[in-house]
Write an enzyme that holds these catalytic residues in place. Structure first.
Site, PDB file in Angstrom:
ATOM      1  N   GLU A 170      -2.786   8.032  -3.932  1.00 34.51           N
ATOM      2  CA  GLU A 170      -3.573   7.386  -5.290  1.00 34.51           C
ATOM      3  C   GLU A 170      -5.034   8.176  -4.884  1.00 34.51           C
ATOM      4  O   GLU A 170      -5.249   8.122  -3.921  1.00 34.51           O
ATOM      5  CB  GLU A 170      -3.599   6.084  -5.138  1.00 34.51           C
ATOM      6  N   ARG A 182       0.786  -1.144  -0.060  1.00 29.22           N
ATOM      7  CA  ARG A 182       0.083  -0.020  -0.006  1.00 29.22           C
ATOM      8  C   ARG A 182       0.839   1.248   0.080  1.00 29.22           C
ATOM      9  O   ARG A 182       1.948   1.133   0.571  1.00 29.22           O
ATOM     10  CB  ARG A 182      -0.939   0.007   1.430  1.00 29.22           C
ATOM     11  N   HIS A 220      -0.757   0.692  -9.614  1.00 29.55           N
ATOM     12  CA  HIS A 220      -1.202  -0.287  -8.417  1.00 29.55           C
ATOM     13  C   HIS A 220      -1.764  -1.377  -9.233  1.00 29.55           C
ATOM     14  O   HIS A 220      -3.234  -1.720  -9.109  1.00 29.55           O
ATOM     15  CB  HIS A 220      -2.358   0.536  -7.722  1.00 29.55           C
TER      16      HIS A 220
END
Length: 403
Positions: free
Chosen positions: A236, A207, A253
């Protein structure tokens, strides 16, 4: 029974239509109004599932077809009596494939061999455990860090974090957590980065906020570390363009976005929904799966190093440099709103990437050593049973690379 599902989950209509009326929607259109009379929600990590979304709806089951659950307010769901589940391990092979391709890309760009390099793996669950096997197959020295597993198992192979910091490569495979003794928010901060080798490489596919983005930007600018290979980003879907430019590898991602990983996520949530409903999961996805683009890869080892041979097969199945080029182009000269739209669009329209395990390697010259290496990074080997066990001799040789 009414089910609302994110349309980005493959075969979700086919699976859940066996349980009731199934409505597919883009993630942005999954709102409280859309869920008003729905009983089941099948989502992905792009949807924040909380009271704002579910209050005054009929939803009693939430399934996210992803391994992570940091987008789900589990405390609220517990209080509201809403059952929830995720799909642990569904994209573990996908992420391990990505890390393997990223390592070869770094090796190629920096003209260094992976053989004998030390890799520190932070988080050794479904994903990290697979990365361990891939790294062993490539002849790398392994350092593993996983405090919860260390406490649970007492296994001495799980080393303290400070022992990991001297590795040539550090790769992160932890959830994003904010509290408790194993909190991972900004785990990689200024102090962490300054203690790494100046020649070291950081890989993050976990993450974004596990890494302090500003600290990493400083570390790369001031050469505290050599390289960063990043699939996830703080901020993000509008990552810092300066950090994108500094990264040796940059992707939006998508490490876990293999087609097969997404399919496994759908299947796992479907099976758990059946269990919650007290029904047998009769539906199966197998007849619907397309053949991989590279079912058989012929390899000629003559006059080449093992790494060159394996890298060629890896890049044939997954040309990771294309993901990097598309992402950089999309992030260039764009304001935050445009970057966010481009980031989400790249994820939504991501091409059908298949996993290494669906491709079979045929060696033109018999080489047990090379076959073992391909097998360790999950390729099938022509003439071998699908689940061939590594010989005791090979396993002993590979274990010598672990510290």
């Amino acid at each position: 029974m009414k089910i609302v599902a994110d349309e980005n989950n493959p075969y979700v209509k086919e699976a859940f239509s066996t349980l009731g009326e199934t409505i597919l929607l883009p993630g942005k259109q999954i709102t409280r109004d859309a869920l008003r009379d729905a009983n089941i929600l099948v989502c992905r990590s792009t949807i924040k599932v909380d009271a704002e979304l579910l209050e005054s709806t009929a939803v009693k089951f939430v399934g996210t077809a992803t391994i992570g659950m940091d987008h789900i307010d589990t405390a609220y769901l517990d209080k509201a009596g809403i059952h929830y589940c995720s799909a642990p391990g569904c994209n573990a092979n996908s992420v391990a494939d990505y890390v393997t391709a990223a390592l070869f890309l770094w090796s190629e760009k920096r003209q260094v061999s992976l053989l004998g390099k030390t890799i520190g793996i932070v988080g050794c669950g479904n994903v990290g455990g697979r990365v361990v096997k891939r790294a062993e197959g490539l002849g790398m020295r392994i350092l593993e860090n996983d405090p919860p597993l260390a406490r649970e198992t007492g296994d001495p192979r799980y080393r303290p974090l400070e022992e990991i910091l001297d590795a040539d490569i550090i790769t992160l495979h932890t959830p994003l957590t904010y509290n408790g003794q194993d909190a991972t928010f900004h785990l990689v901060d200024d102090a962490f980065l300054r203690r790494m080798r100046r020649t070291a490489v950081l890989i993050n596919t976990s993450r974004g906020a596990v890494v302090d983005g500003n600290a990493l930007k400083s570390a790369l600018t001031d050469h505290w570390i050599s390289d960063a290979l990043l699939d996830v980003w703080e901020g993000e879907p509008a990552p810092d363009p300066a950090l994108v430019e500094l990264a040796l590898l940059a992707t939006p991602h998508i490490a876990g976005h293999s087609f097969d990983g997404k399919v496994k996520g759908t299947v796992q949530v479907y099976q758990q929904a059946c269990c919650w409903l007290g029904r047998e999961p009769h539906w199966t996805v197998t007849p619907l799966l397309p053949e991989t683009e590279f079912p058989l890869i012929a390899v000629d080892p003559a006059g080449r190093t093992d790494e060159d041979i394996i890298a060629e097969a890896v890049f044939k199945v997954y040309p990771i440099m294309k993901d990097d080029a598309q992402f950089r182009d999309a992030m260039k000269d764009a304001n935050p709103e445009e970057r966010a739209r481009a980031f989400n669009a790249l994820r939504k329209s991501y091409p059908r990437r298949r996993e290494f395990s669906l491709s079979t390697v045929r060696l033109n010259e018999e080489s047990a050593r090379l076959a073992e290496k391909f097998h360790q990074i999950s390729f099938q080997i022509a003439g071998w049973p699908r689940r061939t066990r590594i010989s005791a001799f090979a396993k002993t040789a590979l274990m010598r690379t672990r510290e």
